[in-house]
Design a protein around this motif. Structure first.
Motif, short mmCIF file in Angstrom:
data_model
loop_
_atom_site.label_atom_id
_atom_site.label_comp_id
_atom_site.label_asym_id
_atom_site.label_seq_id
_atom_site.Cartn_x
_atom_site.Cartn_y
_atom_site.Cartn_z
N GLY A 185 -20.76 -28.77 -24.76
CA GLY A 185 -20.83 -29.54 -25.99
C GLY A 185 -20.81 -31.05 -25.85
O GLY A 185 -20.59 -31.60 -24.79
N ASP A 186 -21.06 -31.70 -26.98
CA ASP A 186 -21.36 -33.12 -27.10
C ASP A 186 -22.61 -33.45 -26.28
O ASP A 186 -22.63 -34.30 -25.39
CB ASP A 186 -20.18 -34.02 -26.74
CG ASP A 186 -19.26 -34.25 -27.95
OD1 ASP A 186 -19.58 -33.73 -29.04
OD2 ASP A 186 -18.26 -34.95 -27.81
N LEU A 239 -28.46 -22.57 -28.44
CA LEU A 239 -27.28 -23.26 -28.96
C LEU A 239 -26.41 -22.27 -29.72
O LEU A 239 -26.92 -21.45 -30.48
CB LEU A 239 -27.70 -24.36 -29.94
CG LEU A 239 -28.18 -25.67 -29.34
CD1 LEU A 239 -28.90 -26.50 -30.38
CD2 LEU A 239 -26.99 -26.43 -28.79
N SER A 246 -20.56 -30.95 -19.41
CA SER A 246 -20.10 -31.21 -20.76
C SER A 246 -20.18 -32.70 -21.05
O SER A 246 -20.28 -33.52 -20.14
CB SER A 246 -18.65 -30.73 -20.92
OG SER A 246 -18.22 -30.85 -22.26
N VAL A 266 -23.01 -25.06 -26.32
CA VAL A 266 -22.22 -24.95 -27.54
C VAL A 266 -22.25 -26.30 -28.25
O VAL A 266 -22.28 -27.35 -27.61
CB VAL A 266 -20.78 -24.48 -27.24
CG1 VAL A 266 -19.99 -25.54 -26.48
CG2 VAL A 266 -20.05 -24.07 -28.51
N TYR A 267 -22.25 -26.25 -29.58
CA TYR A 267 -22.19 -27.48 -30.36
C TYR A 267 -20.85 -28.18 -30.13
O TYR A 267 -19.80 -27.54 -30.11
CB TYR A 267 -22.31 -27.19 -31.86
CG TYR A 267 -23.68 -26.78 -32.30
CD1 TYR A 267 -24.67 -27.72 -32.54
CD2 TYR A 267 -23.99 -25.43 -32.50
CE1 TYR A 267 -25.93 -27.34 -32.97
CE2 TYR A 267 -25.24 -25.04 -32.93
CZ TYR A 267 -26.21 -25.99 -33.16
OH TYR A 267 -27.46 -25.61 -33.58
N GLY A 268 -20.90 -29.50 -29.97
CA GLY A 268 -19.70 -30.31 -29.90
C GLY A 268 -19.49 -31.05 -31.21
O GLY A 268 -20.32 -30.97 -32.12
N HIS A 307 -14.80 -31.78 -24.48
CA HIS A 307 -14.19 -32.70 -25.43
C HIS A 307 -13.23 -33.72 -24.83
O HIS A 307 -13.27 -34.89 -25.20
CB HIS A 307 -13.51 -31.94 -26.58
CG HIS A 307 -13.01 -32.83 -27.67
ND1 HIS A 307 -13.86 -33.58 -28.46
CD2 HIS A 307 -11.75 -33.10 -28.09
CE1 HIS A 307 -13.13 -34.27 -29.32
NE2 HIS A 307 -11.86 -34.00 -29.13
N GLN A 357 -22.34 -21.61 -31.73
CA GLN A 357 -21.17 -22.21 -32.35
C GLN A 357 -19.91 -21.70 -31.67
O GLN A 357 -19.88 -20.59 -31.13
CB GLN A 357 -21.13 -21.88 -33.84
CG GLN A 357 -22.29 -22.52 -34.59
CD GLN A 357 -22.25 -22.21 -36.07
OE1 GLN A 357 -21.69 -21.23 -36.51
NE2 GLN A 357 -22.86 -23.09 -36.86
N GLU A 358 -18.87 -22.52 -31.72
CA GLU A 358 -17.62 -22.16 -31.07
C GLU A 358 -16.68 -21.40 -32.01
O GLU A 358 -16.78 -21.56 -33.21
CB GLU A 358 -16.92 -23.41 -30.54
CG GLU A 358 -16.47 -24.38 -31.60
CD GLU A 358 -15.81 -25.63 -31.03
OE1 GLU A 358 -15.58 -25.75 -29.82
OE2 GLU A 358 -15.53 -26.51 -31.84
N ASP A 407 -22.49 -33.19 -32.36
CA ASP A 407 -23.80 -32.53 -32.28
C ASP A 407 -24.37 -32.05 -33.61
O ASP A 407 -25.33 -31.27 -33.64
CB ASP A 407 -23.73 -31.35 -31.31
CG ASP A 407 -23.54 -31.78 -29.88
OD1 ASP A 407 -23.94 -32.91 -29.53
OD2 ASP A 407 -22.98 -30.99 -29.09
N HIS A 427 -16.27 -26.22 -27.40
CA HIS A 427 -16.18 -27.65 -27.08
C HIS A 427 -14.75 -28.13 -27.28
O HIS A 427 -14.12 -28.62 -26.36
CB HIS A 427 -17.15 -28.46 -27.93
CG HIS A 427 -17.07 -29.93 -27.65
ND1 HIS A 427 -17.44 -30.48 -26.43
CD2 HIS A 427 -16.64 -30.96 -28.40
CE1 HIS A 427 -17.24 -31.77 -26.45
NE2 HIS A 427 -16.74 -32.10 -27.64
#
Length: 171
Positions: free
Chosen positions: A35-36, A73, A7, A56-58, A107, A75-76, A61, A91
């Motif tokens: 994420g990130d 990829l 991460s 996963v998108y952070g 995160h 989404q959370e 991102d 994230h």
């Protein structure tokens, strides 16, 4: 099954590649990025690893949305099943209710491994070594009876990863 976790790679391509290479060398069969990611080159590293992966998108991102169809990829919060285990991937640690067997998040840039309410909460820490003087990742090994977690940390300037081990009985 051995699942490599990373991460918060941010812009550190070299550090992310070292983490990915280390997880593969330790037997990872699947990679999860919490994420990130920040740079599309890091998505290339995941894709080119030769392993199945998910990311996963952070919160950093948003610019990666243009690459959504080229990479795996999501989404959370994202729910999925792997090796008979129910996962939730995110994230931001905003959806921390115990509604999956394993909850993976990022995160905070802090490694966390906590088993409560029959759920494993797992944050692999920061691969980028932005807030700390070491790069961090983890391996989750799932069996029918246990979750085994190995936390890896590599001090900046070193090629060697240190290890800490955790084991939990599955309900």
């Amino acid at each position: 099954m051995k699942i490599g976790l990373l991460s918060d790679t941010h812009t550190k391509k070299g550090r992310s590649q070292k983490v990915i290479d280390h997880l593969i060398a330790q037997g990872a069969e699947f990679l999860i990025h919490a994420g990130d990611i920040v740079r599309p080159e890091i998505l290339d590293q995941l894709k080119n690893s030769g392993l199945r992966y998910i990311a996963v998108y952070g919160n950093n991102d948003a610019k990666l949305i243009e690459y959504h169809t080229q990479y795996h990829l999501v989404q959370e919060p994202y729910y999925f099943k792997l090796d008979g285990v129910n996962f939730k991937l995110m994230h931001l640690p905003f959806y921390m209710n115990a509604d999956a067997e394993v909850i993976i998040f990022g995160h905070t840039h802090i490694f966390e491994c906590d088993f409560k309410n029959r759920t494993l909460f797992l944050n692999p820490g920061e691969a980028c070594a932005r807030d700390k003087e070491f790069s961090s990742c983890a391996m989750l090994e799932t069996t029918a009876k246990t979750f085994q977690v190995t936390h890896y940390s590599r001090p900046i300037g070193s090629d060697d990863f240190e290890e800490r081990h955790y084991s939990f009985e599955r309900p």
